[in-house]
Design a protein around this motif. Structure first.
Motif, PDB file in Angstrom:
ATOM      1  N   ASN A 134       0.850  -1.205   0.000  1.00 22.42           N
ATOM      2  CA  ASN A 134       0.000   0.000   0.000  1.00 22.42           C
ATOM      3  C   ASN A 134       0.879   1.247   0.000  1.00 22.42           C
ATOM      4  N   ASN A 135       1.565   1.449  -1.098  1.00 19.38           N
ATOM      5  CA  ASN A 135       2.513   2.548  -1.208  1.00 19.38           C
ATOM      6  C   ASN A 135       1.901   3.725  -1.940  1.00 19.38           C
ATOM      7  N   GLN A 136       2.739   4.585  -2.478  1.00 18.45           N
ATOM      8  CA  GLN A 136       2.245   5.799  -3.122  1.00 18.45           C
ATOM      9  C   GLN A 136       1.383   5.524  -4.341  1.00 18.45           C
ATOM     10  N   GLU A 137       1.468   4.329  -4.907  1.00 18.13           N
ATOM     11  CA  GLU A 137       0.653   4.005  -6.076  1.00 18.13           C
ATOM     12  C   GLU A 137      -0.839   4.066  -5.756  1.00 18.13           C
ATOM     13  N   TYR A 138      -1.203   3.866  -4.494  1.00 18.87           N
ATOM     14  CA  TYR A 138      -2.603   3.792  -4.098  1.00 18.87           C
ATOM     15  C   TYR A 138      -3.117   5.100  -3.478  1.00 18.87           C
ATOM     16  N   LYS A 139      -2.325   6.151  -3.542  1.00 12.35           N
ATOM     17  CA  LYS A 139      -2.734   7.385  -2.875  1.00 12.35           C
ATOM     18  C   LYS A 139      -3.666   8.247  -3.724  1.00 12.35           C
ATOM     19  N   LEU A 140      -3.915   7.823  -4.944  1.00 17.33           N
ATOM     20  CA  LEU A 140      -4.802   8.571  -5.824  1.00 17.33           C
ATOM     21  C   LEU A 140      -5.559   7.609  -6.733  1.00 17.33           C
ATOM     22  N   SER A 141      -6.903   7.694  -6.718  1.00 23.92           N
ATOM     23  CA  SER A 141      -7.705   6.886  -7.640  1.00 23.92           C
ATOM     24  C   SER A 141      -7.524   7.433  -9.044  1.00 23.92           C
ATOM     25  N   ARG A 142      -7.239   6.544  -9.995  1.00 16.03           N
ATOM     26  CA  ARG A 142      -6.965   7.028 -11.348  1.00 16.03           C
ATOM     27  C   ARG A 142      -6.978   5.884 -12.353  1.00 16.03           C
ATOM     28  N   ILE A 143      -7.143   6.247 -13.619  1.00 13.20           N
ATOM     29  CA  ILE A 143      -6.969   5.328 -14.725  1.00 13.20           C
ATOM     30  C   ILE A 143      -5.492   5.334 -15.120  1.00 13.20           C
ATOM     31  N   VAL A 144      -4.938   4.164 -15.375  1.00 11.81           N
ATOM     32  CA  VAL A 144      -3.552   4.070 -15.834  1.00 11.81           C
ATOM     33  C   VAL A 144      -3.517   3.197 -17.089  1.00 11.81           C
ATOM     34  N   SER A 145      -2.508   3.398 -17.912  1.00 11.22           N
ATOM     35  CA  SER A 145      -2.383   2.579 -19.111  1.00 11.22           C
ATOM     36  C   SER A 145      -2.092   1.136 -18.721  1.00 11.22           C
ATOM     37  N   ASN A 146      -2.469   0.211 -19.587  1.00  8.31           N
ATOM     38  CA  ASN A 146      -2.274  -1.199 -19.284  1.00  8.31           C
ATOM     39  C   ASN A 146      -0.797  -1.545 -19.101  1.00  8.31           C
ATOM     40  N   GLU A 147       0.058  -0.996 -19.959  1.00 12.24           N
ATOM     41  CA  GLU A 147       1.483  -1.303 -19.837  1.00 12.24           C
ATOM     42  C   GLU A 147       2.071  -0.742 -18.544  1.00 12.24           C
ATOM     43  N   THR A 190      -2.661 -14.935 -14.885  1.00 15.81           N
ATOM     44  CA  THR A 190      -4.009 -14.505 -15.264  1.00 15.81           C
ATOM     45  C   THR A 190      -4.186 -12.992 -15.101  1.00 15.81           C
ATOM     46  N   THR A 191      -3.558 -12.410 -14.100  1.00 16.65           N
ATOM     47  CA  THR A 191      -3.713 -10.967 -13.879  1.00 16.65           C
ATOM     48  C   THR A 191      -3.164 -10.140 -15.036  1.00 16.65           C
ATOM     49  N   PRO A 192      -1.922 -10.380 -15.510  1.00 19.71           N
ATOM     50  CA  PRO A 192      -1.469  -9.630 -16.686  1.00 19.71           C
ATOM     51  C   PRO A 192      -2.347  -9.856 -17.915  1.00 19.71           C
ATOM     52  N   LEU A 193      -2.827 -11.092 -18.113  1.00 23.15           N
ATOM     53  CA  LEU A 193      -3.704 -11.366 -19.254  1.00 23.15           C
ATOM     54  C   LEU A 193      -4.989 -10.546 -19.171  1.00 23.15           C
ATOM     55  N   LEU A 194      -5.559 -10.451 -17.973  1.00 22.98           N
ATOM     56  CA  LEU A 194      -6.795  -9.693 -17.791  1.00 22.98           C
ATOM     57  C   LEU A 194      -6.565  -8.199 -18.025  1.00 22.98           C
ATOM     58  N   ILE A 195      -5.462  -7.682 -17.509  1.00 24.26           N
ATOM     59  CA  ILE A 195      -5.147  -6.265 -17.727  1.00 24.26           C
ATOM     60  C   ILE A 195      -4.975  -5.984 -19.222  1.00 24.26           C
ATOM     61  N   LEU A 196      -4.257  -6.849 -19.905  1.00 23.54           N
ATOM     62  CA  LEU A 196      -4.036  -6.669 -21.338  1.00 23.54           C
ATOM     63  C   LEU A 196      -5.338  -6.706 -22.129  1.00 23.54           C
ATOM     64  N   ALA A 197      -6.300  -7.519 -21.677  1.00 19.69           N
ATOM     65  CA  ALA A 197      -7.584  -7.643 -22.379  1.00 19.69           C
ATOM     66  C   ALA A 197      -8.526  -6.482 -22.074  1.00 19.69           C
ATOM     67  N   SER A 198      -8.227  -5.700 -21.043  1.00 21.69           N
ATOM     68  CA  SER A 198      -9.116  -4.620 -20.615  1.00 21.69           C
ATOM     69  C   SER A 198      -8.928  -3.373 -21.480  1.00 21.69           C
ATOM     70  N   THR A 199     -10.029  -2.650 -21.689  1.00 26.23           N
ATOM     71  CA  THR A 199      -9.961  -1.384 -22.411  1.00 26.23           C
ATOM     72  C   THR A 199      -9.367  -0.297 -21.528  1.00 26.23           C
ATOM     73  N   LYS A 200      -9.837  -0.253 -20.268  1.00 25.73           N
ATOM     74  CA  LYS A 200      -9.315   0.687 -19.286  1.00 25.73           C
ATOM     75  C   LYS A 200      -9.090  -0.035 -17.970  1.00 25.73           C
ATOM     76  N   SER A 201      -7.989   0.295 -17.315  1.00 21.64           N
ATOM     77  CA  SER A 201      -7.672  -0.271 -16.010  1.00 21.64           C
ATOM     78  C   SER A 201      -7.404   0.861 -15.026  1.00 21.64           C
ATOM     79  N   GLY A 202      -7.676   0.602 -13.740  1.00 21.79           N
ATOM     80  CA  GLY A 202      -7.501   1.670 -12.771  1.00 21.79           C
ATOM     81  C   GLY A 202      -7.061   1.204 -11.408  1.00 21.79           C
ATOM     82  N   ILE A 203      -6.721   2.182 -10.580  1.00 19.27           N
ATOM     83  CA  ILE A 203      -6.297   1.971  -9.195  1.00 19.27           C
ATOM     84  C   ILE A 203      -7.248   2.752  -8.298  1.00 19.27           C
TER      85      ILE A 203
END
Length: 318
Positions: A134-147, A190-203
Protein backbone atom coordinates in the motif's frame (compact mmCIF):
# COMPACT_ATOMS: atom_id res chain seq x y z
CA UNK A 1 -30.56 -0.03 -10.57
CA UNK A 2 -27.41 -1.74 -9.34
CA UNK A 3 -25.64 -4.08 -11.75
CA UNK A 4 -25.12 -7.60 -10.47
CA UNK A 5 -21.69 -8.51 -9.09
CA UNK A 6 -20.76 -12.20 -8.87
CA UNK A 7 -18.46 -12.97 -5.93
CA UNK A 8 -16.71 -16.32 -6.42
CA UNK A 9 -15.48 -17.89 -3.18
CA UNK A 10 -13.65 -21.25 -3.30
CA UNK A 11 -13.91 -23.04 0.05
CA UNK A 12 -11.54 -25.69 1.36
CA UNK A 13 -11.17 -26.56 5.04
CA UNK A 14 -11.60 -23.06 6.45
CA UNK A 15 -14.46 -23.71 8.86
CA UNK A 16 -12.74 -21.62 11.54
CA UNK A 17 -12.83 -18.46 9.39
CA UNK A 18 -15.53 -19.08 6.79
CA UNK A 19 -18.59 -17.50 8.39
CA UNK A 20 -16.82 -14.27 9.34
CA UNK A 21 -15.30 -14.01 5.87
CA UNK A 22 -18.52 -14.64 3.94
CA UNK A 23 -20.43 -12.25 6.20
CA UNK A 24 -17.97 -9.50 5.27
CA UNK A 25 -19.25 -9.96 1.70
CA UNK A 26 -22.93 -10.36 2.58
CA UNK A 27 -22.73 -7.18 4.67
CA UNK A 28 -21.46 -5.05 1.79
CA UNK A 29 -23.21 -1.73 1.23
CA UNK A 30 -23.63 -2.93 -2.37
CA UNK A 31 -26.54 -5.36 -2.23
CA UNK A 32 -26.90 -6.69 -5.80
CA UNK A 33 -24.67 -9.71 -5.30
CA UNK A 34 -24.50 -13.30 -6.48
CA UNK A 35 -22.30 -15.10 -3.95
CA UNK A 36 -21.00 -18.42 -5.29
CA UNK A 37 -19.58 -20.70 -2.59
CA UNK A 38 -17.66 -23.58 -4.14
CA UNK A 39 -16.92 -26.31 -1.63
CA UNK A 40 -13.79 -27.96 -3.02
CA UNK A 41 -14.12 -31.27 -1.17
CA UNK A 42 -13.77 -29.91 2.38
CA UNK A 43 -13.44 -32.42 5.21
CA UNK A 44 -13.60 -30.13 8.27
CA UNK A 45 -17.26 -29.08 8.39
CA UNK A 46 -17.00 -26.29 5.81
CA UNK A 47 -19.35 -28.23 3.51
CA UNK A 48 -22.15 -28.16 6.06
CA UNK A 49 -21.50 -24.52 6.89
CA UNK A 50 -21.86 -23.30 3.30
CA UNK A 51 -25.24 -25.06 3.06
CA UNK A 52 -26.38 -23.47 6.30
CA UNK A 53 -25.39 -20.01 5.07
CA UNK A 54 -27.27 -20.58 1.82
CA UNK A 55 -30.50 -21.15 3.77
CA UNK A 56 -30.11 -17.75 5.43
CA UNK A 57 -29.43 -15.62 2.31
CA UNK A 58 -30.98 -16.15 -1.11
CA UNK A 59 -28.05 -14.39 -2.81
CA UNK A 60 -25.88 -17.43 -2.07
CA UNK A 61 -25.40 -20.31 -4.50
CA UNK A 62 -23.47 -23.37 -3.30
CA UNK A 63 -21.60 -25.99 -5.28
CA UNK A 64 -20.02 -29.15 -3.84
CA UNK A 65 -17.25 -30.81 -5.85
CA UNK A 66 -14.29 -33.13 -5.42
CA UNK A 67 -11.04 -31.50 -4.40
CA UNK A 68 -9.16 -30.19 -7.46
CA UNK A 69 -7.63 -27.02 -6.09
CA UNK A 70 -8.18 -23.29 -6.15
CA UNK A 71 -7.80 -22.80 -9.90
CA UNK A 72 -10.43 -25.39 -10.84
CA UNK A 73 -12.85 -23.89 -8.30
CA UNK A 74 -12.37 -20.37 -9.66
CA UNK A 75 -12.81 -21.55 -13.25
CA UNK A 76 -16.04 -23.33 -12.30
CA UNK A 77 -17.32 -20.30 -10.40
CA UNK A 78 -16.71 -17.96 -13.30
CA UNK A 79 -18.72 -20.26 -15.54
CA UNK A 80 -21.66 -19.93 -13.14
CA UNK A 81 -21.35 -16.17 -12.68
CA UNK A 82 -24.29 -14.08 -13.98
CA UNK A 83 -22.96 -10.68 -12.98
CA UNK A 84 -21.81 -7.77 -15.11
CA UNK A 85 -18.82 -7.71 -12.78
CA UNK A 86 -16.99 -10.51 -10.98
CA UNK A 87 -14.73 -10.80 -7.97
CA UNK A 88 -12.59 -13.69 -6.71
CA UNK A 89 -12.68 -13.54 -2.90
CA UNK A 90 -10.67 -15.79 -0.56
CA UNK A 91 -12.66 -17.68 2.05
CA UNK A 92 -10.45 -16.85 5.04
CA UNK A 93 -9.98 -13.12 4.42
CA UNK A 94 -12.07 -10.03 5.20
CA UNK A 95 -13.37 -7.10 3.15
CA UNK A 96 -14.42 -3.63 4.25
CA UNK A 97 -18.16 -3.08 3.77
CA UNK A 98 -17.66 -0.36 1.12
CA UNK A 99 -15.26 -2.33 -1.09
CA UNK A 100 -17.62 -3.55 -3.80
CA UNK A 101 -19.72 -0.38 -3.95
CA UNK A 102 -16.74 1.91 -4.38
CA UNK A 103 -15.02 -0.42 -6.84
CA UNK A 104 -18.14 -0.67 -9.01
CA UNK A 105 -18.67 3.10 -8.83
CA UNK A 106 -15.12 3.58 -10.11
CA UNK A 107 -15.64 1.11 -12.94
CA UNK A 108 -18.96 2.66 -13.95
CA UNK A 109 -17.80 6.28 -13.75
CA UNK A 110 -14.70 5.58 -15.82
CA UNK A 111 -16.20 2.95 -18.13
CA UNK A 112 -13.31 0.73 -17.00
CA UNK A 113 -12.93 -3.05 -17.01
CA UNK A 114 -10.46 -3.61 -14.16
CA UNK A 115 -9.72 -1.92 -10.85
CA UNK A 116 -7.27 -2.90 -8.12
CA UNK A 117 -7.37 -1.65 -4.52
CA UNK A 118 -5.55 -1.42 -1.19
CA UNK A 119 -5.03 -4.20 1.31
CA UNK A 120 -3.25 -5.00 4.52
CA UNK A 121 -2.16 -8.26 6.16
CA UNK A 122 -3.06 -9.82 9.50
CA UNK A 123 -2.07 -13.09 11.12
CA UNK A 124 -3.86 -15.76 13.12
CA UNK A 125 -3.48 -13.65 16.27
CA UNK A 126 -5.16 -10.67 14.53
CA UNK A 127 -1.92 -8.70 14.44
CA UNK A 128 -1.87 -6.31 11.48
CA UNK A 129 1.07 -5.54 9.23
CA UNK A 130 0.53 -2.40 7.18
CA UNK A 131 2.66 -0.82 4.49
CA UNK A 132 4.59 -2.60 1.75
CA UNK A 133 2.16 -2.97 -1.09
CA UNK A 134 0.00 0.00 0.00
CA UNK A 135 2.51 2.55 -1.21
CA UNK A 136 2.24 5.80 -3.12
CA UNK A 137 0.65 4.01 -6.08
CA UNK A 138 -2.60 3.79 -4.10
CA UNK A 139 -2.73 7.39 -2.88
CA UNK A 140 -4.80 8.57 -5.82
CA UNK A 141 -7.71 6.89 -7.64
CA UNK A 142 -6.96 7.03 -11.35
CA UNK A 143 -6.97 5.33 -14.72
CA UNK A 144 -3.55 4.07 -15.83
CA UNK A 145 -2.38 2.58 -19.11
CA UNK A 146 -2.27 -1.20 -19.28
CA UNK A 147 1.48 -1.30 -19.84
CA UNK A 148 2.11 1.01 -16.89
CA UNK A 149 -0.10 -1.10 -14.65
CA UNK A 150 1.57 -4.35 -15.71
CA UNK A 151 4.99 -2.75 -15.16
CA UNK A 152 3.97 -1.90 -11.59
CA UNK A 153 2.65 -5.44 -11.09
CA UNK A 154 5.94 -6.93 -12.27
CA UNK A 155 8.06 -4.89 -9.84
CA UNK A 156 5.68 -5.47 -6.92
CA UNK A 157 4.18 -2.01 -6.54
CA UNK A 158 0.71 -3.30 -7.44
CA UNK A 159 -0.71 -6.56 -6.12
CA UNK A 160 -1.06 -9.51 -8.51
CA UNK A 161 -3.42 -11.70 -6.42
CA UNK A 162 -6.89 -12.50 -7.80
CA UNK A 163 -8.55 -11.12 -4.66
CA UNK A 164 -6.97 -7.70 -5.20
CA UNK A 165 -9.18 -6.54 -8.08
CA UNK A 166 -12.77 -6.45 -9.40
CA UNK A 167 -13.35 -6.74 -13.14
CA UNK A 168 -15.92 -6.78 -15.93
CA UNK A 169 -16.67 -10.48 -16.34
CA UNK A 170 -16.93 -10.58 -20.14
CA UNK A 171 -13.37 -9.28 -20.47
CA UNK A 172 -12.11 -12.38 -18.70
CA UNK A 173 -14.33 -14.83 -20.55
CA UNK A 174 -14.09 -13.22 -24.02
CA UNK A 175 -10.31 -13.49 -23.83
CA UNK A 176 -10.63 -17.19 -22.83
CA UNK A 177 -8.55 -16.63 -19.72
CA UNK A 178 -8.42 -19.57 -17.30
CA UNK A 179 -6.49 -20.35 -14.16
CA UNK A 180 -3.95 -23.12 -14.63
CA UNK A 181 -5.39 -26.10 -12.76
CA UNK A 182 -3.32 -27.73 -10.00
CA UNK A 183 -0.74 -24.93 -10.06
CA UNK A 184 0.33 -22.67 -7.21
CA UNK A 185 0.96 -18.98 -7.98
CA UNK A 186 -1.92 -19.37 -10.45
CA UNK A 187 -2.86 -15.68 -10.58
CA UNK A 188 0.62 -14.49 -11.59
CA UNK A 189 -0.23 -15.00 -15.25
CA UNK A 190 -4.01 -14.50 -15.26
CA UNK A 191 -3.71 -10.97 -13.88
CA UNK A 192 -1.47 -9.63 -16.69
CA UNK A 193 -3.70 -11.37 -19.25
CA UNK A 194 -6.79 -9.69 -17.79
CA UNK A 195 -5.15 -6.26 -17.73
CA UNK A 196 -4.04 -6.67 -21.34
CA UNK A 197 -7.58 -7.64 -22.38
CA UNK A 198 -9.12 -4.62 -20.61
CA UNK A 199 -9.96 -1.38 -22.41
CA UNK A 200 -9.32 0.69 -19.29
CA UNK A 201 -7.67 -0.27 -16.01
CA UNK A 202 -7.50 1.67 -12.77
CA UNK A 203 -6.30 1.97 -9.20
CA UNK A 204 -8.67 2.72 -6.30
CA UNK A 205 -7.44 4.57 -3.24
CA UNK A 206 -8.94 4.14 0.23
CA UNK A 207 -9.38 7.12 2.52
CA UNK A 208 -8.40 5.49 5.81
CA UNK A 209 -8.66 1.70 6.16
CA UNK A 210 -7.49 -0.57 3.32
CA UNK A 211 -10.35 -2.24 1.49
CA UNK A 212 -9.11 -5.80 1.89
CA UNK A 213 -7.62 -7.69 4.83
CA UNK A 214 -5.47 -10.67 3.88
CA UNK A 215 -5.15 -13.39 6.52
CA UNK A 216 -1.65 -14.89 6.64
CA UNK A 217 -1.97 -18.53 7.72
CA UNK A 218 0.93 -20.89 8.37
CA UNK A 219 -1.00 -23.81 6.82
CA UNK A 220 -2.19 -21.99 3.70
CA UNK A 221 -1.54 -23.34 0.20
CA UNK A 222 1.76 -21.46 -0.14
CA UNK A 223 2.56 -21.51 3.59
CA UNK A 224 4.00 -25.05 3.56
CA UNK A 225 6.65 -25.33 0.88
CA UNK A 226 7.00 -28.54 -1.16
CA UNK A 227 8.66 -29.55 -4.41
CA UNK A 228 5.56 -28.45 -6.33
CA UNK A 229 6.12 -24.89 -5.08
CA UNK A 230 9.43 -24.90 -6.90
CA UNK A 231 8.24 -26.46 -10.15
CA UNK A 232 5.05 -24.38 -10.26
CA UNK A 233 6.95 -21.14 -9.62
CA UNK A 234 9.33 -21.86 -12.50
CA UNK A 235 6.44 -22.86 -14.79
CA UNK A 236 4.34 -19.77 -14.00
CA UNK A 237 7.38 -17.50 -14.36
CA UNK A 238 8.00 -18.91 -17.84
CA UNK A 239 4.32 -18.33 -18.67
CA UNK A 240 4.46 -14.70 -17.53
CA UNK A 241 7.62 -14.10 -19.57
CA UNK A 242 5.90 -15.41 -22.71
CA UNK A 243 2.80 -13.27 -22.11
CA UNK A 244 4.73 -10.05 -21.56
CA UNK A 245 7.19 -10.58 -24.42
CA UNK A 246 4.41 -11.45 -26.88
CA UNK A 247 2.12 -8.54 -25.97
CA UNK A 248 4.20 -5.61 -24.72
CA UNK A 249 7.51 -3.79 -25.03
CA UNK A 250 8.18 -4.09 -21.29
CA UNK A 251 11.74 -5.26 -20.66
CA UNK A 252 13.33 -3.82 -17.50
CA UNK A 253 10.36 -4.59 -15.23
CA UNK A 254 10.06 -8.09 -16.68
CA UNK A 255 13.73 -8.72 -15.96
CA UNK A 256 13.27 -7.49 -12.37
CA UNK A 257 10.28 -9.81 -11.99
CA UNK A 258 12.18 -12.77 -13.45
CA UNK A 259 15.20 -12.26 -11.21
CA UNK A 260 12.99 -12.06 -8.12
CA UNK A 261 11.10 -15.22 -9.08
CA UNK A 262 14.32 -17.16 -9.63
CA UNK A 263 15.72 -15.93 -6.31
CA UNK A 264 12.51 -17.07 -4.60
CA UNK A 265 12.81 -20.44 -6.33
CA UNK A 266 16.36 -20.78 -4.98
CA UNK A 267 15.09 -20.19 -1.45
CA UNK A 268 12.49 -22.92 -1.93
CA UNK A 269 15.25 -25.32 -3.03
CA UNK A 270 17.17 -24.58 0.17
CA UNK A 271 14.10 -25.47 2.23
CA UNK A 272 13.13 -28.65 0.35
CA UNK A 273 16.72 -29.87 -0.20
CA UNK A 274 16.76 -29.61 -3.97
CA UNK A 275 18.80 -31.83 -6.24
CA UNK A 276 22.21 -30.92 -7.65
CA UNK A 277 20.70 -30.54 -11.12
CA UNK A 278 18.01 -28.17 -9.81
CA UNK A 279 20.65 -26.02 -8.12
CA UNK A 280 22.72 -25.90 -11.30
CA UNK A 281 19.72 -24.79 -13.35
CA UNK A 282 18.46 -22.13 -10.95
CA UNK A 283 21.96 -20.73 -10.33
CA UNK A 284 22.49 -20.46 -14.09
CA UNK A 285 19.22 -18.56 -14.47
CA UNK A 286 19.99 -16.20 -11.57
CA UNK A 287 23.44 -15.42 -12.94
CA UNK A 288 21.87 -14.58 -16.31
CA UNK A 289 19.76 -11.82 -14.72
CA UNK A 290 21.97 -10.73 -11.81
CA UNK A 291 23.05 -7.31 -13.05
CA UNK A 292 23.65 -4.47 -10.61
CA UNK A 293 20.80 -2.51 -12.21
CA UNK A 294 18.30 -5.26 -11.47
CA UNK A 295 19.66 -6.24 -8.05
CA UNK A 296 19.32 -2.70 -6.65
CA UNK A 297 15.76 -2.29 -7.96
CA UNK A 298 14.39 -2.74 -4.42
CA UNK A 299 15.44 -3.59 -0.86
CA UNK A 300 13.57 -6.87 -1.19
CA UNK A 301 15.57 -7.85 -4.28
CA UNK A 302 18.85 -6.93 -2.60
CA UNK A 303 17.98 -9.06 0.43
CA UNK A 304 17.01 -12.04 -1.72
CA UNK A 305 20.16 -11.67 -3.80
CA UNK A 306 22.42 -11.54 -0.74
CA UNK A 307 20.72 -14.69 0.57
CA UNK A 308 21.45 -16.43 -2.74
CA UNK A 309 25.01 -15.10 -2.86
CA UNK A 310 25.82 -16.37 0.63
CA UNK A 311 24.58 -19.92 0.00
CA UNK A 312 25.93 -20.05 -3.54
CA UNK A 313 29.43 -19.11 -2.36
CA UNK A 314 29.21 -21.49 0.59
CA UNK A 315 28.26 -24.36 -1.68
CA UNK A 316 31.18 -23.62 -3.99
CA UNK A 317 33.62 -23.73 -1.05
CA UNK A 318 32.46 -27.16 0.06
Amino acid sequence: MQKLVSVIIPVYNVVEYLQQSVESILNQTYESLQVILIDDGSTDGSSQLVDMMKKNDNRIKTIHKKNEGLSAARNLGLGLARGEYAYFFDSDDLAESNLIEEAVNFLEENNADFVTFTHDVFDEKNQYFRGGINNQEYKLSRIVSNEELISKVLIGKIRVAAWSYIFRKRIFTDANIVFQVAKKYEDNDTTPLLILASTKSGILQSQDTPYYHYRRRSNSITGSLTRSNYSDLISITDSVKRIIKNNTDITYELDVYTLNQYLSAFRILRIINGTKEEYLNINKNIQKYASIRLIISSKKTITKFLYWRFWHMLDRLR
